[in-house]
Design a protein around this motif. Structure first.
Motif, PDB file in Angstrom:
ATOM      1  N   ARG A   1       0.833  -1.206   0.000  1.00  0.00           N
ATOM      2  CA  ARG A   1       0.000   0.000   0.000  1.00  0.00           C
ATOM      3  C   ARG A   1       0.871   1.260   0.000  1.00  0.00           C
ATOM      4  NH1 ARG A   1      -5.426   0.987   2.076  1.00  0.00           N
ATOM      5  NH2 ARG A   1      -5.657   3.230   2.428  1.00  0.00           N
ATOM      6  N   ARG A   2       1.907   1.239   0.814  1.00  0.00           N
ATOM      7  CA  ARG A   2       2.785   2.410   0.910  1.00  0.00           C
ATOM      8  C   ARG A   2       3.491   2.663  -0.418  1.00  0.00           C
ATOM      9  NH1 ARG A   2       5.113   1.029   5.179  1.00  0.00           N
ATOM     10  NH2 ARG A   2       7.014   0.095   4.309  1.00  0.00           N
ATOM     11  N   TYR A   3       3.898   1.597  -1.107  1.00  0.00           N
ATOM     12  CA  TYR A   3       4.568   1.754  -2.403  1.00  0.00           C
ATOM     13  C   TYR A   3       3.653   2.457  -3.390  1.00  0.00           C
ATOM     14  CZ  TYR A   3       6.913   0.579  -6.784  1.00  0.00           C
ATOM     15  OH  TYR A   3       7.520   0.660  -8.008  1.00  0.00           O
ATOM     16  N   ALA A   4       2.407   2.023  -3.479  1.00  0.00           N
ATOM     17  CA  ALA A   4       1.465   2.618  -4.433  1.00  0.00           C
ATOM     18  C   ALA A   4       1.180   4.075  -4.093  1.00  0.00           C
ATOM     19  CB  ALA A   4       0.171   1.813  -4.437  1.00  0.00           C
ATOM     20  N   GLU A   5       1.024   4.370  -2.821  1.00  0.00           N
ATOM     21  CA  GLU A   5       0.706   5.736  -2.405  1.00  0.00           C
ATOM     22  C   GLU A   5       1.902   6.672  -2.569  1.00  0.00           C
ATOM     23  OE1 GLU A   5      -2.739   4.863   0.947  1.00  0.00           O
ATOM     24  OE2 GLU A   5      -0.662   5.128   1.578  1.00  0.00           O
ATOM     25  N   GLU A   6       3.103   6.181  -2.263  1.00  0.00           N
ATOM     26  CA  GLU A   6       4.295   7.030  -2.354  1.00  0.00           C
ATOM     27  C   GLU A   6       4.574   7.458  -3.783  1.00  0.00           C
ATOM     28  OE1 GLU A   6       7.480   4.934  -0.494  1.00  0.00           O
ATOM     29  OE2 GLU A   6       6.919   5.574   1.535  1.00  0.00           O
ATOM     30  N   ASP A   7       4.285   6.592  -4.747  1.00  0.00           N
ATOM     31  CA  ASP A   7       4.482   6.973  -6.146  1.00  0.00           C
ATOM     32  C   ASP A   7       3.575   8.145  -6.514  1.00  0.00           C
ATOM     33  OD1 ASP A   7       6.469   5.181  -6.733  1.00  0.00           O
ATOM     34  OD2 ASP A   7       5.451   4.302  -8.450  1.00  0.00           O
ATOM     35  N   GLY A   8       2.324   8.096  -6.055  1.00  0.00           N
ATOM     36  CA  GLY A   8       1.395   9.192  -6.338  1.00  0.00           C
ATOM     37  C   GLY A   8       1.827  10.491  -5.689  1.00  0.00           C
ATOM     38  N   ILE A   9       2.222  10.411  -4.437  1.00  0.00           N
ATOM     39  CA  ILE A   9       2.662  11.610  -3.715  1.00  0.00           C
ATOM     40  C   ILE A   9       3.922  12.193  -4.345  1.00  0.00           C
ATOM     41  CG2 ILE A   9       3.561  12.461  -1.514  1.00  0.00           C
ATOM     42  CD1 ILE A   9       1.797  10.315  -0.151  1.00  0.00           C
ATOM     43  N   ALA A  10       4.885  11.312  -4.678  1.00  0.00           N
ATOM     44  CA  ALA A  10       6.146  11.778  -5.267  1.00  0.00           C
ATOM     45  C   ALA A  10       5.901  12.474  -6.599  1.00  0.00           C
ATOM     46  CB  ALA A  10       7.110  10.610  -5.449  1.00  0.00           C
ATOM     47  N   THR A  11       5.023  11.921  -7.420  1.00  0.00           N
ATOM     48  CA  THR A  11       4.722  12.529  -8.719  1.00  0.00           C
ATOM     49  C   THR A  11       4.114  13.917  -8.530  1.00  0.00           C
ATOM     50  OG1 THR A  11       4.367  10.365  -9.728  1.00  0.00           O
ATOM     51  CG2 THR A  11       3.461  12.263 -10.883  1.00  0.00           C
ATOM     52  N   PHE A  12       3.182  14.030  -7.602  1.00  0.00           N
ATOM     53  CA  PHE A  12       2.542  15.326  -7.324  1.00  0.00           C
ATOM     54  C   PHE A  12       3.571  16.343  -6.829  1.00  0.00           C
ATOM     55  CE2 PHE A  12       0.328  18.154  -4.279  1.00  0.00           C
ATOM     56  CZ  PHE A  12      -0.575  18.759  -5.140  1.00  0.00           C
ATOM     57  N   ASP A  13       4.418  15.939  -5.904  1.00  0.00           N
ATOM     58  CA  ASP A  13       5.407  16.871  -5.333  1.00  0.00           C
ATOM     59  C   ASP A  13       6.479  17.249  -6.349  1.00  0.00           C
ATOM     60  OD1 ASP A  13       4.055  16.893  -2.931  1.00  0.00           O
ATOM     61  OD2 ASP A  13       5.352  15.413  -1.966  1.00  0.00           O
ATOM     62  N   VAL A  14       6.898  16.295  -7.166  1.00  0.00           N
ATOM     63  CA  VAL A  14       7.884  16.602  -8.211  1.00  0.00           C
ATOM     64  C   VAL A  14       7.288  17.579  -9.217  1.00  0.00           C
ATOM     65  CG1 VAL A  14       9.063  15.630 -10.229  1.00  0.00           C
ATOM     66  CG2 VAL A  14       9.280  14.509  -8.002  1.00  0.00           C
ATOM     67  N   TRP A  15       6.029  17.365  -9.606  1.00  0.00           N
ATOM     68  CA  TRP A  15       5.374  18.253 -10.563  1.00  0.00           C
ATOM     69  C   TRP A  15       5.375  19.686 -10.046  1.00  0.00           C
ATOM     70  CZ3 TRP A  15       1.613  21.825 -11.281  1.00  0.00           C
ATOM     71  CH2 TRP A  15       1.168  22.058 -12.591  1.00  0.00           C
ATOM     72  N   ASN A  16       5.050  19.866  -8.786  1.00  0.00           N
ATOM     73  CA  ASN A  16       5.025  21.212  -8.209  1.00  0.00           C
ATOM     74  C   ASN A  16       6.424  21.816  -8.106  1.00  0.00           C
ATOM     75  OD1 ASN A  16       2.178  22.017  -7.319  1.00  0.00           O
ATOM     76  ND2 ASN A  16       2.291  19.937  -6.547  1.00  0.00           N
ATOM     77  N   ALA A  17       7.414  20.977  -7.794  1.00  0.00           N
ATOM     78  CA  ALA A  17       8.797  21.466  -7.758  1.00  0.00           C
ATOM     79  C   ALA A  17       9.239  21.912  -9.147  1.00  0.00           C
ATOM     80  CB  ALA A  17       9.720  20.370  -7.227  1.00  0.00           C
ATOM     81  N   GLN A  18       8.849  21.168 -10.169  1.00  0.00           N
ATOM     82  CA  GLN A  18       9.173  21.549 -11.547  1.00  0.00           C
ATOM     83  C   GLN A  18       8.494  22.857 -11.916  1.00  0.00           C
ATOM     84  OE1 GLN A  18       7.761  17.989 -13.443  1.00  0.00           O
ATOM     85  NE2 GLN A  18       9.810  17.110 -13.648  1.00  0.00           N
ATOM     86  N   ASP A  19       7.273  23.046 -11.450  1.00  0.00           N
ATOM     87  CA  ASP A  19       6.553  24.284 -11.739  1.00  0.00           C
ATOM     88  C   ASP A  19       7.284  25.481 -11.138  1.00  0.00           C
ATOM     89  OD1 ASP A  19       4.335  24.350 -13.411  1.00  0.00           O
ATOM     90  OD2 ASP A  19       3.022  25.099 -11.828  1.00  0.00           O
ATOM     91  N   ARG A  20       7.770  25.317  -9.933  1.00  0.00           N
ATOM     92  CA  ARG A  20       8.533  26.403  -9.302  1.00  0.00           C
ATOM     93  C   ARG A  20       9.831  26.652 -10.055  1.00  0.00           C
ATOM     94  NH1 ARG A  20       6.536  23.605  -4.720  1.00  0.00           N
ATOM     95  NH2 ARG A  20       8.479  22.438  -4.481  1.00  0.00           N
ATOM     96  N   ASP A  21      10.457  25.593 -10.497  1.00  0.00           N
ATOM     97  CA  ASP A  21      11.695  25.718 -11.267  1.00  0.00           C
ATOM     98  C   ASP A  21      11.437  26.425 -12.595  1.00  0.00           C
ATOM     99  OD1 ASP A  21      14.346  25.398 -11.887  1.00  0.00           O
ATOM    100  OD2 ASP A  21      14.175  23.302 -12.479  1.00  0.00           O
ATOM    101  N   ALA A  22      10.349  26.055 -13.257  1.00  0.00           N
ATOM    102  CA  ALA A  22      10.023  26.641 -14.559  1.00  0.00           C
ATOM    103  C   ALA A  22       9.686  28.120 -14.446  1.00  0.00           C
ATOM    104  CB  ALA A  22       8.852  25.882 -15.185  1.00  0.00           C
TER     105      ALA A  22
END
Length: 256
Positions: free
Chosen positions: A148-169
């Protein structure tokens, strides 16, 4: 497809594909994306979307997905990062100087971007990474905690990376201007890799007719110019083209 994980500012939610309401949630998400109300992001999202469509085999859902791609409502953290790095001249790696570690290689897996943007090491060594098929008939509530943690962490990581990229852009205006087109291209190429290149019979016949008409028009011109000998096929044409390469534009032969 085994499960659906959706992360947003409120956290992450995980549904099993067998849950009665999962199909409705999927349709609602893509309806919102097709209408431009929300943006759906994933990492190498084309793969996940293809799996989802194969799971549900729903023409309405197919249409919604293509409408969302056409509107530019689908985002991909892997493609975004490549665009960011290409713009900055550090695609696949960069030299930060000896004091800062010299050559730094950049990877584009989710685990690479999570470490790079968030400083978080995702656990990709868990045996559940390749065992989710065992959970196809098991409700999410009964999953082992690690799965369960593996599946959830992938979703959270994708969301957080996307926002970090937005700040970078934001510090590099216009760098993601081409993202929607690149994401659509990745989707088309993935579908080609899954299904192969499909052709339409009417289009093929039209192309064949046009090619034959063009050949018929050009053949006498090539024969008259001495570039084609119908008795020898294309061999003389190749020899003639080779001779032309040795002639200067003004028509004088290059001395050899």
């Amino acid at each position: 497809m085994i499960s659906l994980a959706v992360a947003n500012v409120s956290g992450v939610k995980l549904w099993h594909v067998r849950d009665p309401g999962t199909r409705g949630i999927v349709v609602d998400l893509w309806e919102g994306a097709a209408a431009g109300e929300i943006r759906l992001a994933g990492h190498n999202i084309a793969y996940d979307v293809a799996v989802m469509l194969a799971q549900y085999r729903d023409r309405k859902l197919d249409d919604l997905v293509f409408a969302a791609y056409a509107r530019g409502s689908v985002s991909d953290t892997m493609i975004r990062q490549k665009l960011l790095d290409i713009a900055r001249g550090c695609y696949r790696g960069e030299n930060r100087g000896e004091a800062r570690g010299g050559w730094i290689k950049h990877g584009y897996r989710l685990v690479d971007l999570s470490l790079r943007h968030l400083g978080i090491v995702l656990n990709k060594e868990t045996p559940w990474r390749l065992r989710f098929a065992e959970l196809r008939e098991v409700p999410v509530e009964e999953w082992p905690e690690e799965a369960r943690r593996y599946a959830e962490e992938d979703g959270i990581a994708t969301f957080d990376v996307w926002n970090a990229q937005d700040r970078d852009a934001a510090t590099f205006p216009g760098v993601l201007e081409d993202e929607a087109r690149q994401v659509r291209a990745a989707w088309a190429l993935h579908l080609m890799s899954v299904w192969g290149i499909r052709t339409e019979e009417g289009g093929i016949r039209k192309l064949e007719a046009e090619a034959k008409r063009e050949i018929a028009e050009l053949t006498p011109i090539l024969v008259e110019a001495g570039l084609l000998d119908l008795r020898k096929g294309t061999r003389k044409l190749k020899a003639a083209l080779d001779r032309m390469k040795r002639i200067k534009p003004e028509g004088r032969r290059t001395e050899t």
